[in-house]
Design a protein around this motif. Structure first.
Motif, PDB file in Angstrom:
ATOM      1  N   ASN A 189       0.847  -0.523  -0.029  1.00  0.00           N
ATOM      2  CA  ASN A 189      -0.407  -0.305   0.081  1.00  0.00           C
ATOM      3  C   ASN A 189       1.041   1.057   0.125  1.00  0.00           C
ATOM      4  N   ASP A 190       1.852   1.218  -1.211  1.00  0.00           N
ATOM      5  CA  ASP A 190       3.064   2.430  -1.550  1.00  0.00           C
ATOM      6  C   ASP A 190       2.045   3.507  -2.036  1.00  0.00           C
ATOM      7  N   SER A 198      14.013   7.420  -8.085  1.00  0.00           N
ATOM      8  CA  SER A 198      13.607   8.199  -6.986  1.00  0.00           C
ATOM      9  C   SER A 198      15.331   8.373  -6.860  1.00  0.00           C
ATOM     10  N   TYR A 199      15.534   7.140  -6.625  1.00  0.00           N
ATOM     11  CA  TYR A 199      16.905   7.314  -6.450  1.00  0.00           C
ATOM     12  C   TYR A 199      18.088   7.803  -7.008  1.00  0.00           C
ATOM     13  N   VAL A 200      17.902   7.720  -8.458  1.00  0.00           N
ATOM     14  CA  VAL A 200      18.781   7.745  -9.150  1.00  0.00           C
ATOM     15  C   VAL A 200      18.918   9.119  -9.269  1.00  0.00           C
ATOM     16  N   GLN A 201      17.318   9.963  -8.713  1.00  0.00           N
ATOM     17  CA  GLN A 201      17.467  11.560  -8.436  1.00  0.00           C
ATOM     18  C   GLN A 201      18.127  11.714  -7.471  1.00  0.00           C
ATOM     19  N   ALA A 252      18.230  -3.542  -2.893  1.00  0.00           N
ATOM     20  CA  ALA A 252      17.812  -3.021  -1.124  1.00  0.00           C
ATOM     21  C   ALA A 252      18.365  -1.856  -1.245  1.00  0.00           C
ATOM     22  N   ASP A 253      19.466  -1.185  -2.186  1.00  0.00           N
ATOM     23  CA  ASP A 253      19.262   0.492  -2.090  1.00  0.00           C
ATOM     24  C   ASP A 253      18.174   1.172  -2.125  1.00  0.00           C
ATOM     25  N   ALA A 305      13.515   4.017  -0.759  1.00  0.00           N
ATOM     26  CA  ALA A 305      12.130   4.211  -0.560  1.00  0.00           C
ATOM     27  C   ALA A 305      11.287   4.094   1.010  1.00  0.00           C
ATOM     28  N   GLY A 306      12.078   4.088   1.390  1.00  0.00           N
ATOM     29  CA  GLY A 306      11.838   3.637   3.527  1.00  0.00           C
ATOM     30  C   GLY A 306      11.059   2.854   3.040  1.00  0.00           C
TER      31      GLY A 306
END
Length: 472
Positions: free
Chosen positions: A84-85, A318-321, A353-354, A359-360
């Motif tokens: 439910n993200d 989002s991670y790359v940003q 994992a990263d 993403a929390g």
């Protein structure tokens, strides 16, 4: 050129299914992109069966259609993803970009596959590889030594317990599954499974190359094969191993033994593959906890953790940003998985994992689709080049599988075909250690046939239906 009569009806049926799935999406751009990805995958799957089974490409297309085609469409329709993200679908621009990357990735895989089919020069049908018997014997001996040690350390019961229970046994032996690295992990998990898979496949190929009837089978050759099969039962069974290692072992063994190559076998492969990826794949996760409560397949199945691929693509953006591109650090760490962190302090954790941590998510043992990881490492250029190379690899082994079934490339085809499922799901840091040992062993143990004049693959393709002898 003969056109399989089932091809057009199946394409139309697939397009109708995709249109039905996306009918409730309110975003026209998302609808078009999600449908495009699914249609490319489904069309590629049908093309991989219409003129004879091309197992590597068919496996990749089928899993893509189910996991990154039907899965995202269902999630966009329901407006929900795993756990439910609510953030994963909250940014329409990020969702569209993730869909663009997904459609682009399967398109470039198809380009690499189809272009190589037209250009590759396949071995002649009479091309026959051979097995280096000394290497096969060493593999079996190593399997016995490593296997006995693993049983003594982990305990026989842990080899048939749930994956969680086996993980606890491995942690007690000093190797963490979550780290996916180190000597202990390699010695007790990766190496026994890889040796068993390689030993079993080499045993099958030796029998096929020397086949003159059951009465002429040597006891020694049958014994070597049985050791490999027992090794698979112990170290690559679906109870204690991941679904993808079990599939690699059992699926490649069946493909190698049966050698299905006809169009009929191709469509049977597609039907089984779609059923397996949409139905059996989520149900097979029951072995993680050791319960036999299978549940049922509903719409909510496609917003479960088993279909977390698309949201991980969004999370990767989002991670790359935030952190920038990784520059291949995760890939190098995946190939050198056996190097312990005590020696290599900067060794990367698995990429998923990263991404999940950023993403929390508290639970980080997630998937990471191959194109998302390629983008994470090298950006759009890495995605394009990587997907093209995967398509080239699939076409290369598939062409040998169809036209020279006893050549070295054809003998690699069952392993590559089943590995495609795990490579697509990712992360490579978890999949490469699982697949690399068996593939390397086969590359060394199988001796290529003497060079013979090769014919263009297109010529062989047209002659396939005229020479069906030996195809099943």
């Amino acid at each position: 050129m003969r056109i399989n009569p089932w091809a057009l009806p199946l394409v139309l049926l697939g397009a109708a299914i995709v249109a039905l799935l996306v009918r409730d999406l309110s975003d026209p751009a998302a609808l078009a992109l999600a449908g495009l990805s699914a249609v490319i995958a489904l069309s590629g799957a049908i093309q991989s069966a219409a003129h004879g089974l091309r197992p590597a490409a068919a496996a990749f297309y089928v899993f893509w259609f189910a996991w990154l085609g039907v899965g995202p469409i269902a999630q966009l329709t329901l407006g929900r993803v795993a756990w439910n993200d609510t953030r994963a679908l909250a940014d329409p621009a990020a969702v569209r970009l993730a869909l663009v990357l997904t459609a682009l990735a399967i398109a470039f895989f198809a380009i690499g596959d189809l272009a190589t089919r037209a250009r590759v020069r396949a071995p002649r049908p009479e091309a026959r590889a051979s097995i280096r018997r000394v290497v096969h014997g060493i593999v079996v001996a190593a399997l016995v030594v490593v296997g006995v040690n693993a049983v003594n350390v982990l305990g026989l019961n842990s080899l048939f317990a749930s994956r969680n229970a086996r993980g606890d046994a491995l942690d007690a032996a000093g190797g963490s599954l979550s780290d996916a690295g180190g000597v202990v992990y390699a010695l007790y998990t990766v190496l026994p499974a890889g040796l068993a898979i390689a030993a079993a496949l080499l045993g099958v190929y030796r029998l096929q190359l020397a086949w003159r009837g059951l009465a002429h089978v040597r006891v020694s050759e049958m014994g070597l094969l049985l050791v490999g099969v027992v090794g698979i039962a112990l170290f690559a069974n679906p109870f204690s191993q991941t679904r993808f290692i079990a599939l690699l072992a059992l699926g490649s063994l069946v493909l190698a033994a049966v050698r299905p190559r006809s169009p009929r076998a191709g469509f049977a492969f597609l039907a089984l593959g779609i059923a397996a990826t949409l139905l059996i794949y989520p149900l097979a996760n029951v072995f993680r906890r050791g319960t036999l409560s299978f549940g049922s397949i509903t719409a909510n199945t496609f917003v479960s953790p088993d279909f977390d691929g698309f949201q991980q693509v969004v999370n990767t953006l989002s991670y790359v940003q935030t952190h920038g591109f990784a520059g291949g650090h995760h890939l190098v760490s995946a190939v050198l998985f056996f190097v312990p962190r005590s020696v290599w302090a900067d060794k990367a954790t698995i990429a998923s994992a990263d991404v999940a941590k950023h993403a929390g998510y508290s639970f980080t043992n997630l998937s990471l689709p191959v194109h998302a990881e390629l983008y994470l490492q090298f950006g759009i250029a890495g995605l394009i080049v990587g997907m093209l190379l995967l398509g080239v690899l699939a076409a290369r082994v598939d062409s040998a599988w169809l036209h020279a079934p006893l050549s070295k490339w054809a003998m690699l085809a069952p392993l590559v075909s089943m590995a495609m499922f795990g490579i697509l799901r990712g992360p490579l840091g978890a999949q490469v250690p699982a697949y690399l040992p068996a593939i390397l062993i086969l590359l060394v143990a199988i001796r290529s046939s003497p060079r013979t004049r090769a014919l263009p693959d297109a010529t062989e393709q047209h002659s396939y239906d005229l020479q069906p002898v030996g195809a099943r």
